[in-house]
Design an enzyme around this catalytic site. Structure first.
Site, mmCIF file in Angstrom:
data_model
loop_
_atom_site.group_PDB
_atom_site.id
_atom_site.type_symbol
_atom_site.label_atom_id
_atom_site.label_comp_id
_atom_site.label_asym_id
_atom_site.label_seq_id
_atom_site.Cartn_x
_atom_site.Cartn_y
_atom_site.Cartn_z
ATOM 1 N N CYS A 8 11.621 -28.709 28.406
ATOM 2 C CA CYS A 8 12.082 -29.041 27.056
ATOM 3 C C CYS A 8 13.259 -30.003 27.185
ATOM 4 C CB CYS A 8 12.437 -27.783 26.254
ATOM 5 S SG CYS A 8 13.903 -26.879 26.802
ATOM 6 N N ARG A 14 13.699 -23.326 24.674
ATOM 7 C CA ARG A 14 12.240 -23.262 24.721
ATOM 8 C C ARG A 14 11.664 -23.105 26.122
ATOM 9 N NH1 ARG A 14 11.032 -28.672 21.600
ATOM 10 N NH2 ARG A 14 12.851 -29.236 22.833
ATOM 11 N N ASP A 119 12.390 -26.789 18.164
ATOM 12 C CA ASP A 119 13.567 -26.425 18.949
ATOM 13 C C ASP A 119 14.457 -25.475 18.148
ATOM 14 O OD1 ASP A 119 15.833 -26.244 20.528
ATOM 15 O OD2 ASP A 119 15.872 -28.388 20.988
#
Length: 148
Positions: A8, A14, A119
């Site tokens: 990420c 994440r 996110d």
């Protein structure tokens, strides 16, 4: 498939959550996570994400952020990214001749319309993110089983 990297932006929400969820499902597969940025190198996962994951019985406190590098193409069998920007940044570092697949994680959840994992550092929806990551981890587990 024996080594999977989750990627990420900052490697604090994440991708470490995806790694922790997947390694709980498939402990026989080596996993790691990385970020495309250098914002949080050496930091543990973001506190609210850790708390949300721990509430589901997933401990990711042992993970530390690191930055993705071109060498990861040789070190991993599959690179799984959380969004299109991550994919672009990862592909920009692909060494000539590398054939390591890079794929989006969200579509593995089975919802064809969902292409990216939002996110939660910005959305603040840690539980919603974890729901999507869990579904995608199950999809990746099926994918790995079919490819073996």
């Amino acid at each position: 498939m024996r080594k999977i990297l989750f990627v990420c932006l900052g490697n604090i929400c994440r991708s470490p959550a995806a790694e922790a969820l997947f390694r709980a499902r498939c402990p026989q597969i080596a996993t790691d996570s990385a970020g495309t940025s250098d914002y949080h190198i050496g930091d543990p996962p973001y506190g609210p994400m850790q708390a949300a994951a721990l509430a589901r019985g997933v401990d990711m406190s042992d993970l530390r952020a690191r930055q993705f590098s071109a060498g990861d193409f040789a070190a991993f069998d599959l690179i799984v990214v959380m969004d299109h920007a991550n994919r672009h940044d990862v592909e920009a570092l692909r060494p000539s001749g590398s054939t390591t697949p890079v794929m989006l994680f969200a579509p593995m959840a089975g919802a064809a319309a969902v292409q990216e994992v939002p996110d939660p550092y910005y959305t603040r929806d840690f539980d919603g993110c974890l729901d999507l990551l869990e579904a995608a981890a199950a999809g990746l587990q099926r994918h790995v089983a079919l490819s073996d």
